[in-house]
Each structure stands twice: as C-alpha cells, then as structure tokens.
Design a protein around this motif. Sequence first.
Motif, short mmCIF file in Angstrom:
data_model
loop_
_atom_site.label_atom_id
_atom_site.label_comp_id
_atom_site.label_asym_id
_atom_site.label_seq_id
_atom_site.Cartn_x
_atom_site.Cartn_y
_atom_site.Cartn_z
N VAL A 67 9.56 10.83 -2.07
CA VAL A 67 8.63 11.12 -0.98
C VAL A 67 7.43 10.19 -1.06
N LYS A 68 6.97 9.77 0.08
CA LYS A 68 5.83 8.86 0.18
C LYS A 68 4.53 9.65 0.13
N VAL A 69 3.60 9.19 -0.70
CA VAL A 69 2.28 9.82 -0.81
C VAL A 69 1.44 9.36 0.38
N PRO A 70 0.89 10.29 1.17
CA PRO A 70 0.10 9.90 2.35
C PRO A 70 -1.14 9.08 1.97
N ASP A 71 -1.55 8.22 2.87
CA ASP A 71 -2.79 7.45 2.66
C ASP A 71 -3.95 8.40 2.43
N GLY A 72 -4.83 8.04 1.52
CA GLY A 72 -6.01 8.85 1.25
C GLY A 72 -5.77 9.99 0.28
N MET A 73 -4.55 10.12 -0.21
CA MET A 73 -4.22 11.19 -1.16
C MET A 73 -3.92 10.60 -2.53
N MET A 74 -3.93 11.45 -3.54
CA MET A 74 -3.54 11.05 -4.89
C MET A 74 -2.50 12.02 -5.41
N ALA A 75 -1.58 11.52 -6.22
CA ALA A 75 -0.53 12.35 -6.79
C ALA A 75 -0.46 12.12 -8.30
N GLY B 292 0.80 -1.22 0.00
CA GLY B 292 0.00 0.00 0.00
C GLY B 292 0.83 1.27 0.00
N GLU B 293 2.14 1.16 -0.15
CA GLU B 293 2.99 2.35 -0.20
C GLU B 293 3.11 2.84 -1.64
N VAL B 294 2.98 4.16 -1.80
CA VAL B 294 3.15 4.80 -3.10
C VAL B 294 4.14 5.95 -2.91
N TRP B 295 5.17 5.97 -3.75
CA TRP B 295 6.21 6.97 -3.67
C TRP B 295 6.36 7.69 -5.00
N ILE B 296 6.76 8.98 -4.91
CA ILE B 296 7.20 9.74 -6.07
C ILE B 296 8.70 9.95 -5.91
N MET B 297 9.46 9.54 -6.91
CA MET B 297 10.92 9.69 -6.89
C MET B 297 11.34 10.50 -8.10
N LEU C 224 1.89 18.68 -4.25
CA LEU C 224 2.37 17.43 -4.81
C LEU C 224 1.28 16.38 -4.82
N TRP C 225 0.38 16.44 -3.85
CA TRP C 225 -0.75 15.52 -3.80
C TRP C 225 -2.00 16.25 -3.32
N ILE C 226 -3.15 15.68 -3.61
CA ILE C 226 -4.42 16.24 -3.20
C ILE C 226 -5.31 15.13 -2.66
N LYS C 227 -6.38 15.53 -2.02
CA LYS C 227 -7.38 14.56 -1.57
C LYS C 227 -8.45 14.44 -2.65
N PRO C 228 -8.70 13.23 -3.15
CA PRO C 228 -9.73 13.06 -4.17
C PRO C 228 -11.13 13.14 -3.56
N LEU C 229 -12.09 13.41 -4.40
CA LEU C 229 -13.48 13.50 -3.95
C LEU C 229 -13.94 12.20 -3.33
N ARG D 148 14.24 16.26 5.73
CA ARG D 148 15.48 15.48 5.69
C ARG D 148 15.70 14.68 6.97
N ASP D 149 14.67 14.64 7.80
CA ASP D 149 14.78 13.90 9.06
C ASP D 149 13.58 12.97 9.28
N ASP D 150 13.00 12.49 8.18
CA ASP D 150 11.81 11.63 8.25
C ASP D 150 11.94 10.48 7.27
N PRO D 151 12.84 9.51 7.56
CA PRO D 151 13.08 8.43 6.60
C PRO D 151 11.89 7.53 6.34
N ASP D 152 10.88 7.58 7.20
CA ASP D 152 9.68 6.79 6.93
C ASP D 152 8.90 7.34 5.74
N ASN D 153 9.09 8.64 5.48
CA ASN D 153 8.29 9.28 4.44
C ASN D 153 9.11 10.01 3.37
N CYS D 154 10.42 10.10 3.58
CA CYS D 154 11.25 10.80 2.60
C CYS D 154 12.66 10.22 2.59
#
Length: 522
Positions: A115-123, A93-98, A223-228, A136-142
Amino acid sequence: YLGEIPEDPLTYNVVGNTNEHGLVIAETTFGGIETLADPKHQPDARIDYGSLIYITLQRSKTAREAIQTMANLMDAFGYASEGESFSIADVKGEVWIMEVIGRGEGKVGAVWVAVKVPDGMMAAHSNQARIQTFPRDDPDNCLYSHDVIDLAKEIGVYETPNDDPQDEHFSFSDTYDPVTFMGARASDARTWSIFSMLAEDTEFEKKYEKYAMGQDPTNRMPLWIKPLQKLIFQDVSSAMANHYEGTALRSDKDVGAGPYATPYRARPLTWKYDDVMYHNERSVATQQTGWNFIAQIRSDMPPPISSILWFAVDDSSTSPRFPVYGGSTAVSDAYSGKGTQDGVPSPLLEFDIGKAFWVQNMVSNLCYTRWSSAFPLVQTKIKTIHSSFEDEIALVDQQMMAMMDKTTGTNDENLDGIINIATAFGVRSGDRLHKEWFQFYGELFARLRDFYVIEEDPSDPICNCKVKEVGMASTWKARIVEETGSHYKCVDDDSVPDLLAAMSTHTLDTQKLRGSMSSSGE
C-alpha cells in the motif's frame, strides 16, 4: 548459501540499502503464522529476504518497479524467509509498505500486499504485520498478489463471512500475523513510541497505550499518521534512539535498571521465575542491533546523488551515522567486509580495532554500564557529528551540482566526476568517523573510569580536572537498605575517610595524598 539465479542483463549500482536511482528498501521481520512462516516449507527456495532486497535494488529504479520485481523473484525462485514488512521509497516521492509471507509447504513464492503511504503522512513497522484491510480496486495506491485471500481460505485460517461475500474486510495482518501479547508489547509498541513522539495528535500516546502494553490487542493503530511537522533527519534520528522514555513502558526506573538507570536488560527477551513467564521491554533502540540506517531521498536532486544513506553499526541510540550517496561505488574500509550475504561466516569472535563494528560496540557497552552518566555525553557527541556531516553535505552538493549543470549524458565525464566526488566523500566520512569515535571512546573511558565522573578543570594543580563521586540514586540506595538492613550501616560516620573531599579542601598534603592514593590502589 541458497543457490544461484540468472543475472539480469542490466543492473544498477547498490550501496547498502539504496541504489544509484535513489531507490531505498528497508525491512523488519514479523514472522507470521507457523503454517507459512517456516522457511523449511520451501526447501528449494533460493531467495531470502536479504537477497530479495539487494537483488531488487540492482534491478529497479522506482518503488513500483521494486514491488513487481520482488513479486517476480519470489514466484520464480521461491521465498526462504519468515514474514517480512518492507519500506520501499523512491526519488519520485512514492513510499510504499509491502508485507509478504511464504505460500507454505508444496508451493513456491509468497502472498503479499503493498500500500502506498499518502503524501503528508508517516508510517512505521516494527516486527508486527500492520496492513489490515486494503482496497482491491485502486492500483494507484494498492497492489497485491492474486491469491492473497484464496491462500488463507485454502489453509483454513480465513472464511468468507456471510455478511461480507466479497471479502472487503479481509485483513492481511489479522489473518497471517494475528496480534499476540508479545506482538503488541515487544514489537508494535515500538511503532507506538515513534508515533507518540512525532504525531500531530497529542493524545495518540494515551489513545493506544493499552494496545502497546498488550492489554487491548483489538485497538489497532492506524497504518500511518500525520506528523506534527515535516520530518527532518534529526527527528528520525531521535526516534531511533527511543527507549520508551517518559511513557508507561519506560524501564529505567525499576530495580532492573541498576544504579545507573539503564533501559537495557540481559537477554533473553523472555525469562521464567517460579514457573511464571516474564519479559523485558524491547524498545526502538536495542543492544542487539547489528547495523542501522536512516535514508534521505532528495527529489530535487539528480538520481545518483538523490539518496543519502546515513549508516551505523550497533545500537541506534549510541552509534553515530556517516553519510553515503546512493551513487557511491566504494565505502570506508572500517565499514566494509564480508559476511553471510557473501556466503562466509561473520567474524564475530575476531576483534579488529580497524572495524567500526568493534569501536562502536566499545562505546555502547561502556555506555550500558554507566548509562545515566554516559548516555547524555554520547548523544551530545552524536548530534555534533551529524550536524558537522550535514554542513559538509551542503558543500559537496553544491560542488557536484555545479558539475551536473555541465553534463550532457550518462557517459559524460562530468557525471563520472560527480560520482567520484560522491564516493570520495563517503569514504572520507566513514574513515573520519571511525577515527573520531575511537578517540571519543578514549575520552569517555578517561572521564568515567573507576566509577568516577572526571571533568576538565584547568585551575586544579594536580590533574587539571575535577573528580566527582556521583554515587547512586536515592531510589537505589533505598533498595539496598531495604534488602540488607543494617549490614552496610556505619557505626561511626567520622571513621569513614573521604579522599576526594580532602583533595577539594586541601586538608591533606598533596604528596601524602598522592602516596595514599597510590598505595591504596584507588
């Protein structure tokens, strides 16, 4: 051909842009600053962006593994492409933009940020780098290369501001691929159109309209938005068929659209008149597309059948897709063949009715010349085909899951049977679609030949059909009259024959009418 690299001792099955573990990688090219974007800066590089994708799919199970694999490959073997944006998604379920760009002359590999796209968002991304500032201090998401900022300083495209000594506001996109007029208008505007279609924020379109038009390049989109709502296959398919319909960038109403309101224009993308440069719009769907896909990753399914690649060749708005499971080991002959990735030229001048590329181009190119009449028919047919495939997938899934419940290990005969079922389904789907789409081309050609629109009408004794002359839109007629004046004006309306009217009112004898139509060649 760029060279060879050592094979990895363990590799995974890859079909298209997915693999047997449900990993998917896609890309768009953004180019970037000339100092780094030219592949010639690394003449000994053996990895281009295409090889990077497919080798990574062979060697990785998850998105995080893929990011590290890509970085290692570029560092070891160089990077022989322009700047790229990659979408990387996995069964967890992880989606990243590199985003990556080469390190430039005298260096090996590329600098990058993921960077990891948050759950519930679309990029989305579309040929314009989109990652700006990043933690630069959040390796879980970047994640990022160690020299992503240092290189920018070294080549003189970035200086640490006095009020930002830690470079917290360093922007990858603004440094390595600054937005230009065409960067916004011909590239990022496509992301704007997708976001505008699907965003929960109903004001999104107007909020970023001037940016998309290239009039306000500083008003960058998120970079990402919440879809309808949660996106389904049909939502993404519709987004990929977008031509800026109903927006400020629509191109089906001006003179360039012709009498059939096509959104497409002859290439090149930019052109000059009286020493002034102009451009055509470049929508999500475009006639220059070689192939396209939509990937579905089902996290509740076993890895070999978790990803489904919906694959098509040619224009993403006029070509239907067929489904292939990530664990499949073969595809339809209509969609297989060798090209530049195999070290051979693509046979673009060798017409082959047995290949989907040519049949789907036949439908698309017919559609371009009769857009207002043909495109609705094509879209309806595509939706019908996709719906049918979705129904079949549900049945095949059920069959494979019944076998999966009996598996005891990766070498179990039942697992081999599941892969065989998945493969056979993909091959059968491609074969069927190719045959059906060729038949549809014939139907479309028969309906739209000679500028008519011909529909079935069993009550008609002549051809069991109804023949319509739809003519031109009033706006196009007005342009002709404004440009030519009385050149085409009829002096006497009564002297103009209307054979179709005669057919419908039966004012002419049927045999005479047939003879008239035959002798006149109409």
